[in-house]
Scaffold this motif. Structure first.
Motif, PDB file in Angstrom:
ATOM      1  N   ASP A   1      41.913  45.701  53.805  1.00 43.87           N
ATOM      2  CA  ASP A   1      43.074  44.984  54.319  1.00 43.87           C
ATOM      3  C   ASP A   1      43.518  43.940  53.289  1.00 43.87           C
ATOM      4  OD1 ASP A   1      44.936  43.485  55.730  1.00 43.87           O
ATOM      5  OD2 ASP A   1      43.797  43.507  57.587  1.00 43.87           O
ATOM      6  N   LYS A   2      44.822  43.848  53.095  1.00 45.20           N
ATOM      7  CA  LYS A   2      45.379  42.951  52.086  1.00 45.20           C
ATOM      8  C   LYS A   2      44.971  41.504  52.289  1.00 45.20           C
ATOM      9  CE  LYS A   2      49.837  41.628  50.056  1.00 45.20           C
ATOM     10  NZ  LYS A   2      51.311  41.834  50.130  1.00 45.20           N
ATOM     11  N   LYS A   3      44.844  41.073  53.561  1.00 47.08           N
ATOM     12  CA  LYS A   3      44.515  39.669  53.820  1.00 47.08           C
ATOM     13  C   LYS A   3      43.105  39.335  53.339  1.00 47.08           C
ATOM     14  CE  LYS A   3      42.848  40.226  58.590  1.00 47.08           C
ATOM     15  NZ  LYS A   3      43.052  39.850  60.004  1.00 47.08           N
ATOM     16  N   TYR A   4      42.164  40.293  53.446  1.00 44.98           N
ATOM     17  CA  TYR A   4      40.814  40.064  52.947  1.00 44.98           C
ATOM     18  C   TYR A   4      40.784  40.106  51.420  1.00 44.98           C
ATOM     19  CZ  TYR A   4      39.062  40.650  57.710  1.00 44.98           C
ATOM     20  OH  TYR A   4      38.809  40.497  59.051  1.00 44.98           O
ATOM     21  N   ALA A   5      41.634  40.931  50.830  1.00 47.61           N
ATOM     22  CA  ALA A   5      41.696  40.992  49.365  1.00 47.61           C
ATOM     23  C   ALA A   5      42.115  39.652  48.779  1.00 47.61           C
ATOM     24  CB  ALA A   5      42.662  42.087  48.937  1.00 47.61           C
ATOM     25  N   GLY A   6      43.046  38.973  49.470  1.00 45.78           N
ATOM     26  CA  GLY A   6      43.463  37.653  48.994  1.00 45.78           C
ATOM     27  C   GLY A   6      42.323  36.650  49.026  1.00 45.78           C
ATOM     28  N   GLU A   7      41.496  36.700  50.078  1.00 38.80           N
ATOM     29  CA  GLU A   7      40.347  35.800  50.166  1.00 38.80           C
ATOM     30  C   GLU A   7      39.297  36.118  49.110  1.00 38.80           C
ATOM     31  OE1 GLU A   7      38.668  35.777  54.054  1.00 38.80           O
ATOM     32  OE2 GLU A   7      40.609  35.801  55.074  1.00 38.80           O
ATOM     33  N   LEU A   8      39.134  37.404  48.809  1.00 39.09           N
ATOM     34  CA  LEU A   8      38.057  37.833  47.914  1.00 39.09           C
ATOM     35  C   LEU A   8      38.414  37.655  46.443  1.00 39.09           C
ATOM     36  CD1 LEU A   8      35.219  39.184  47.900  1.00 39.09           C
ATOM     37  CD2 LEU A   8      36.402  41.373  47.688  1.00 39.09           C
ATOM     38  N   PHE A   9      39.623  38.027  46.064  1.00 42.20           N
ATOM     39  CA  PHE A   9      39.995  38.028  44.651  1.00 42.20           C
ATOM     40  C   PHE A   9      40.821  36.821  44.229  1.00 42.20           C
ATOM     41  CE2 PHE A   9      39.696  42.649  45.687  1.00 42.20           C
ATOM     42  CZ  PHE A   9      38.607  42.936  44.882  1.00 42.20           C
ATOM     43  N   GLY A  10      41.588  36.258  45.148  1.00 46.52           N
ATOM     44  CA  GLY A  10      42.506  35.203  44.768  1.00 46.52           C
ATOM     45  C   GLY A  10      43.554  35.754  43.819  1.00 46.52           C
ATOM     46  N   GLU A  11      43.783  35.042  42.730  1.00 46.40           N
ATOM     47  CA  GLU A  11      44.742  35.484  41.719  1.00 46.40           C
ATOM     48  C   GLU A  11      44.045  36.068  40.499  1.00 46.40           C
ATOM     49  OE1 GLU A  11      47.928  35.434  42.329  1.00 46.40           O
ATOM     50  OE2 GLU A  11      47.677  34.392  44.257  1.00 46.40           O
ATOM     51  N   GLU A  12      42.742  36.325  40.605  1.00 43.62           N
ATOM     52  CA  GLU A  12      41.957  36.691  39.429  1.00 43.62           C
ATOM     53  C   GLU A  12      41.684  38.184  39.314  1.00 43.62           C
ATOM     54  OE1 GLU A  12      38.408  34.524  40.033  1.00 43.62           O
ATOM     55  OE2 GLU A  12      39.410  32.592  40.305  1.00 43.62           O
ATOM     56  N   ALA A  13      42.136  38.989  40.255  1.00 37.51           N
ATOM     57  CA  ALA A  13      41.773  40.401  40.255  1.00 37.51           C
ATOM     58  C   ALA A  13      42.468  41.158  39.132  1.00 37.51           C
ATOM     59  CB  ALA A  13      42.130  41.035  41.597  1.00 37.51           C
ATOM     60  N   LEU A  14      41.729  42.075  38.537  1.00 30.48           N
ATOM     61  CA  LEU A  14      42.277  42.994  37.536  1.00 30.48           C
ATOM     62  C   LEU A  14      42.456  44.346  38.224  1.00 30.48           C
ATOM     63  CD1 LEU A  14      40.081  42.040  34.439  1.00 30.48           C
ATOM     64  CD2 LEU A  14      42.420  41.289  34.970  1.00 30.48           C
ATOM     65  N   TYR A  15      43.683  44.614  38.646  1.00 31.38           N
ATOM     66  CA  TYR A  15      43.954  45.825  39.394  1.00 31.38           C
ATOM     67  C   TYR A  15      44.327  46.977  38.466  1.00 31.38           C
ATOM     68  CZ  TYR A  15      44.169  43.028  43.691  1.00 31.38           C
ATOM     69  OH  TYR A  15      43.868  42.208  44.748  1.00 31.38           O
ATOM     70  N   ARG A  16      44.011  48.167  38.918  1.00 30.40           N
ATOM     71  CA  ARG A  16      44.482  49.394  38.290  1.00 30.40           C
ATOM     72  C   ARG A  16      45.125  50.229  39.392  1.00 30.40           C
ATOM     73  NH1 ARG A  16      39.070  48.932  38.617  1.00 30.40           N
ATOM     74  NH2 ARG A  16      37.904  50.488  39.850  1.00 30.40           N
ATOM     75  N   TYR A  17      46.066  51.054  39.038  1.00 32.13           N
ATOM     76  CA  TYR A  17      46.788  51.831  40.038  1.00 32.13           C
ATOM     77  C   TYR A  17      46.244  53.247  40.091  1.00 32.13           C
ATOM     78  CZ  TYR A  17      50.106  48.042  40.590  1.00 32.13           C
ATOM     79  OH  TYR A  17      50.670  46.831  40.877  1.00 32.13           O
ATOM     80  N   VAL A  18      45.877  53.655  41.311  1.00 36.16           N
ATOM     81  CA  VAL A  18      45.267  54.964  41.540  1.00 36.16           C
ATOM     82  C   VAL A  18      46.200  55.776  42.435  1.00 36.16           C
ATOM     83  CG1 VAL A  18      43.333  56.160  42.649  1.00 36.16           C
ATOM     84  CG2 VAL A  18      42.926  54.104  41.261  1.00 36.16           C
ATOM     85  N   PRO A  19      46.539  56.996  42.017  1.00 39.53           N
ATOM     86  CA  PRO A  19      47.408  57.840  42.854  1.00 39.53           C
ATOM     87  C   PRO A  19      46.662  58.359  44.076  1.00 39.53           C
ATOM     88  CG  PRO A  19      46.664  59.058  40.932  1.00 39.53           C
ATOM     89  CD  PRO A  19      46.173  57.647  40.749  1.00 39.53           C
ATOM     90  N   PHE A  20      47.378  58.511  45.167  1.00 45.53           N
ATOM     91  CA  PHE A  20      46.775  59.055  46.384  1.00 45.53           C
ATOM     92  C   PHE A  20      47.833  59.832  47.152  1.00 45.53           C
ATOM     93  CE2 PHE A  20      48.831  55.310  48.040  1.00 45.53           C
ATOM     94  CZ  PHE A  20      49.179  55.639  49.340  1.00 45.53           C
TER      95      PHE A  20
END
Length: 266
Positions: free
Chosen positions: A185-204
Motif C-alpha cells: 500500500d502506498k501509505k506504508y511505502a511513504g512511512e518506510l522509504f520517505g523520500e530516499e527510495a531508489l525505485y525501478r519500474y517493473v512491467p506487469f
C-alpha cells in the motif's frame, strides 16, 4: 479492616493482570498479529494497575464497569496492537473482549472445584492452558481462505507492521534480479522509504490492464509471522500500488504466491 482491604486490592490487581494478559495474548495468537509477548505483558501490567486505581477512585460500581469495559480496555487494545484500520481495530477489540468473558467464566468455574487449593494460581494456569487449546482448535477450524499473515518490513532505521494477504495469483517477478514482488500500500511505502527510495519500474499485467508499470524498491528485510515460526526474506522486492487497491481492506500488502510454500499457507 484496612489491611484486609489492601490485601484484596493486591489480589484484585494480580487477577486483572492475568486476565488482561490472557486477553491480549489470545488475541495476538488467534489473529496472528505478530506482537512480542513482552510488549503484551507490559501493556497488561500498566492497564491492570490503572484499573486498580480506578476501582479505588470511582465510587459508583456501574460507572466503574462502563469505564473499564469501554474506555480502559479499548485503550489497552490500542496500546497493544495499534490502531490500524477501523476494521482491524474492531476485530482486535472484539476478540479480546470475548476472551475476557470466556476466561472469566472459565476461571470462576475452575475455582469452584473442591479438589483445588483455595488460591487462584492453579485455576489461572488451567484456564491459560484451556484457552490455548481452544484457540488452537479454532485456528485449525477457521476458514483457510483468508490467507492472512502479520508481517514487518525493515528498511534502514525504519520499520512498519501490517497484515498481508497471500495471493496465489500474484506471480509478478522483478526482471532485474528475479525476485518475486510484494505489493505494498502506498501509505506504508511513504512511512518506510520517505523520500530516499531508489525505485525501478517493473512491467506487469493484470485483469483489465496488459501493459502496466509498477514502482519497485528493495527493503532490507521482510518478516512473515507464520504460526510458530518467522519467515525471514532478505532484500525483498516491494512494489508500490495505488491506495485504491487496498480500500476497505484489513491488509496493507499482498504477498506473492511463491514466497510461502502452499502447505504452509492458509
Amino acid at each position: 479492616m484496612r489491611s484486609i482491604y489492601v490485601f484484596y486490592a493486591d489480589v484484585f490487581l494480580l487477577q486483572n493482570l492475568i486476565m488482561d494478559f490472557l486477553a491480549l495474548w489470545g488475541t495476538n495468537f488467534y489473529l496472528r498479529r505478530g506482537k512480542r509477548t513482552g510488549r503484551l505483558l507490559v501493556t497488561a501490567l500498566c492497564f491492570s494497575a490503572a484499573g486498580a486505581v480506578l476501582f479505588l477512585w470511582i465510587p459508583s460500581w456501574p460507572l466503574y464497569c462502563l469505564t473499564i469495559h469501554f474506555l480502559l480496555n479499548t485503550a489497552m487494545v490500542a496500546a497493544a496492537f495499534g490502531i490500524g484500520s477501523f476494521r482491524c481495530f474492531l476485530e482486535n477489540w472484539w476478540t479480546a473482549y470475548l476472551i475476557v468473558i470466556l476466561t472469566g467464566g472459565m476461571m470462576q468455574w475452575v475455582r469452584d472445584w473442591p479438589i483445588l487449593p483455595g488460591t487462584f494460581v492453579v485455576p489461572a494456569f488451567l484456564t491459560a492452558g484451556a484457552l490455548f487449546l481452544f484457540l488452537r482448535f479454532l485456528k485449525g477450524r477457521k476458514s483457510r481462505g483468508n490467507h492472512m499473515y502479520a508481517v514487518k518490513l525493515v528498511q534502514g532505521g525504519r520499520q512498519v507492521e501490517m497484515m498481508a494477504y497471500w495471493d496465489s495469483g500474484n506471480q509478478l517477478r522483478d526482471p532485474y534480479n528475479g525476485k518475486y514482488v510484494n505489493i505494498l500500500d502506498k501509505k506504508y511505502a511513504g512511512e518506510l522509504f520517505g523520500e530516499e527510495a531508489l525505485y525501478r519500474y517493473v512491467p506487469f499485467c493484470s485483469l483489465g490492464q496488459t501493459n502496466g508499470m509498477i514502482k519497485v524498491a528493495t527493503v532490507d528485510e521482510l518478516l512473515i509471522f507464520d504460526e510458530n515460526r518467522v519467515v525471514h526474506v532478505e532484500h525483498a522486492a516491494v512494489g508500490v500500488a495505488a491506495e485504491e487497491l487496498f480500500w476497505d481492506r484489513e491488509y496493507g500488502m499482498i504477498l506473492p504466491a511463491a514466497l510461502l510454500p502452499a502447505e504452509n499457507s492458509f
